[in-house]
Enzyme design. Structure first.
Site, PDB file in Angstrom:
ATOM      1  CB  SER A 581      -0.905   0.012   1.231  1.00 43.23           C
ATOM      2  OG  SER A 581      -1.547   1.267   1.381  1.00 43.23           O
ATOM      3  CE1 TYR A 594      -4.635  -1.351   4.802  1.00 38.80           C
ATOM      4  CE2 TYR A 594      -3.847   0.902   4.482  1.00 38.80           C
ATOM      5  CZ  TYR A 594      -4.211  -0.325   3.959  1.00 38.80           C
ATOM      6  OH  TYR A 594      -4.153  -0.548   2.600  1.00 38.80           O
TER       7      TYR A 594
END
Length: 705
Positions: A581, A594
């Site tokens: 990500s 996250y």
């Protein structure tokens, strides 16, 4: 002898299936002459008790209007080269002027002209039909009958490949069915057949030793039903003989209840020892026929003989490789067995080659047989591996029936070689298109039912890979698998229900890849979750959930992939692709759990790149950003949470926000991530490991350097 052994030896042999007519007069009444031929062909070919895949051919001599003269002319419609009568369409037939075909005999001087005669067939083409005529065309053209079927079902070949076959043929049909000795398909066999029928005017069909049966009738229906009756007669006769004694001398080794697990462990190790131009794909079968054969007293004797029918032989090689089930954990033993087989194949080639023979082809075994476990077949694509297994299953049936009435007779070695290395067959192989880049590769994609996972799987499938879709959502992953099966074919895609935080489920998913395809070359670690919360609202459960999926999940999947991938060092290595990500390299507001878990996964990839390099395992990362369309992560709270973090509406405003935030002002789609995955999984990036590719439409904050 103990009671269990007595019971096993006394077990009844597997009987031959007895076909019955499936002709539907209501359907047939609506069809024209050519369509009736297709209907008859499809009925025959779709019934595996009648013929095997790609086997057999059918024909009809029909009156057509000559496009040049406008006059009626007799045309032979016959199944074209390489087709399958069970699935073919009307364009699968070659059409040839019957008068020209009969005139070809002026060019024939004897058996030495068989190959030359094939070259004349295109000159007989009717109406510019581009479908090539098969080598069996003379069998149909030289017979004077309107409708002809040539099939090779197991029950028929069992007669044709037995020392007692000719006597059994006379006993079953009392002279109505003739017998011709073995002759390779071609013009000479057609002449032999025609002359036999002329000399025996009452005959209704002819058994071709080692090959099959050919029969005829005056109508499509009569021909179809005649063919089915002959097969049923043969099956019934053999079943009566099989009932008299156990098959293959009785059972010696019982089926192992753990055979599926054994196959999952064994197949990657065998695959790793099979060197060659392309990776092999495996297919495992533990059907009743395979287990009966490999567990029998006569197994080794019969396996060494090889197959009898040319169709079987072309798919399965000169003979199978047999393994000792007590030594399957011994890698040295397996390596020696594979190398030994290659030496035996090379010696066979040297013994039998002609001055003009093509160069020796792949010398690895196609069929591997293991008592108590079953049959494993290998080829450069999954469909070919599966079909090879099915054809060897046919060969097992043939051996069972042949031994019930006499001694099984395999193809003569030189005849087998001349079929395998036939120059016409070589020319056909040379005309085949080059394989797609990932043919022979096996991939497993976690989160396979999601947007990025499904898009990545589709990209790999499009380039020829076989794919296991792993996802915890059972219904969703099955829906994706079914869709891909319709698009790419059922052979190349499997589904496994897998929560990447569960060690047992992870290992089971990789066992699926090993058992269904033979191992693993590509791992796409994609399964993920997303959460957003300020630090003070981030609970331990939320923190752990992110790390369980995004860090531990990537660790568990990599750990299970590792032993499979290490096997492929000599075959070009393997590739792991982590879906990371932008937040793994760039800090994110209200997403500490996250983002830090993604960062942990990114660093894990770098560590694994170091560990994997000595084994040819490359490990790289794709960092997406804001992949909203098609992504299930954005269907839940994550959309609202990220919109809140940026102080905007969670609807269309969020997509526009991310688009405008990017340097290129473009949306990022799952398909964009899939392109990067394909690049890193393929040989295009063969010299890249430990790298990251950002697919984010440009984000300076996430620049890796």
């Amino acid at each position: 002898m103990n009671a269990q052994t007595e019971t096993l030896i006394a077990a009844a042999a597997i009987p031959f299936a007895v076909p019955t007519s499936r002709w539907d007069d209501a359907v047939a009444a609506k069809l024209g002459p050519a369509e009736l031929l297709l209907y008859r062909s499809n009925l025959l070919g779709s019934d595996l008790t009648v013929t095997n895949f790609g086997g057999g051919n059918t024909s009809a001599k029909l009156e057509e209007m000559d496009p040049l003269t406008g006059e009626p002319v007799e045309v032979l419609w016959v199944k074209g080269s390489g087709g399958d009568i069970g699935s073919m369409k009307i364009d699968g037939f070659a059409t040839l002027y019957q008068a020209k075909l009969l005139g070809l005999e002026a060019h024939y001087a004897g058996p030495q002209d068989d190959d030359k005669m094939v070259g004349f067939l295109p000159h007989c083409t009717f109406n510019l039909n581009c479908r090539a005529a098969s080598i069996d065309t003379p069998l149909h053209s030289l017979l004077p009958f309107a409708h002809v079927d040539h099939v090779h079902p197991d029950a028929i070949i069992a007669l044709a490949a037995s020392s007692g076959g000719e006597a059994a043929t006379k006993e079953i049909w009392g002279g109505r069915i003739g017998w011709l000795p073995w002759k390779r398909p071609g013009y000479t066999l057609g002449v032999m057949l025609r002359d036999f029928v002329k000399a025996n005017p009452g005959v209704e069909g002819v058994m071709l030793a080692g090959h099959g049966i050919i029969c005829w009738a005056d109508s499509a229906k009569a021909c179809y039903e005649h063919t089915v009756r002959l097969i049923a007669d043969a099956a019934g006769y053999l079943n009566a003989r099989l009932a008299e004694k156990p098959a293959f001398g009785g059972r010696k080794v019982a089926p192992n209840p753990d055979r599926a697990k054994i196959a999952a462990d064994l197949m990657p190790r065998l695959r790793g020892f099979m060197t060659g131009a392309r990776n092999k794909l495996g297919h495992f079968s533990d059907d009743a026929e395979a287990l009966e054969f490999v567990g029998s007293v006569d197994f080794e004797r019969l396996a060494a003989l090889g197959t009898s029918c040319p169709d079987h032989f072309l798919r399965t090689k000169i003979a199978p490789l047999t393994l000792d089930p007590s030594r399957l954990q011994d890698d040295d033993y397996l390596a020696r067995k594979i190398a030994g087989y290659r030496d035996l194949y090379a010696a066979y080639y040297e013994r039998c080659k002609r001055p003009n023979s093509p160069a020796m082809r792949d010398s690895n075994p196609v069929v591997v047989l293991v008592p108590g476990v079953g049959r494993i077949t290998f080829a450069t694509d999954k469909t070919t591996a599966r079909l090879a297994g099915e054809f060897y299953g046919n060969a097992i049936n043939v051996m069972r029936g042949a031994e019930a009435i006499g001694d099984y007779i395999a193809l003569d070695e030189q005849e087998a070689f001349d079929i395998e290395y036939w120059l016409l067959e070589e020319a056909k192989l040379q005309r085949m298109p080059a394989p797609r880049p990932l043919v022979g590769k096996i991939a497993l994609v976690t989160g396979g039912a999601g947007g990025i996972g499904a898009a990545s799987a589709a990209r790999l499938l499009r380039e020829g890979a076989c794919v296991v879709l792993a996802d915890r959502a059972a219904d969703a992953v099955e829906d994706v698998r079914a869709g891909f099966a319709r698009q790419f074919g059922n052979d190349v895609v499997r589904a496994a229900v897998c929560d990447v935080t569960d060690e047992a489920q992870v290992q089971a998913a990789f066992d699926v890849a090993a058992r269904e395809f033979g191992g693993l070359d590509i791992l796409v670690a994609n399964a993920g979750i997303a959460s957003s919360a300020p630090l003070e609202e981030t609970t331990v459960d939320l923190w752990n959930r992110n790390y369980d999926v995004l860090a531990q999940g990537y660790f568990l999947t990599s750990r299970s992939a590792w032993p499979l991938m290490k096997r492929m060092k000599e075959q070009g290595g393997a590739s792991v692709v982590f879906i990371g990500s932008k937040n793994g390299v760039a800090a994110a507001t209200n997403a500490s759990a996250y983002a830090s878990a993604k960062a942990a996964a990114n660093h894990l990839a770098r560590c694994l790149a170091l560990e994997g390099a000595p084994f040819g395992i490359r490990v790289n990362t794709v960092n997406p950003d804001a992949v909203i369309k098609g992504s299930k992560i954005w269907d839940g709270d994550w959309r609202k949470e990220r919109a809140g973090a940026h102080g905007i509406d969670s609807g269309k405003e969020l997509e526009e926000h991310y688009r405008q935030r990017s340097m290129l002002k473009r949306d990022v789609l799952p398909e964009d991530i899939a392109e990067a995955v394909y690049f890193l999984a393929s040989d295009m990036s063969a010299k890249s490991t430990g790298n990251m590719i950002n697919v984010d439409a440009g984000n300076a904050q996430a620049f890796t350097r």
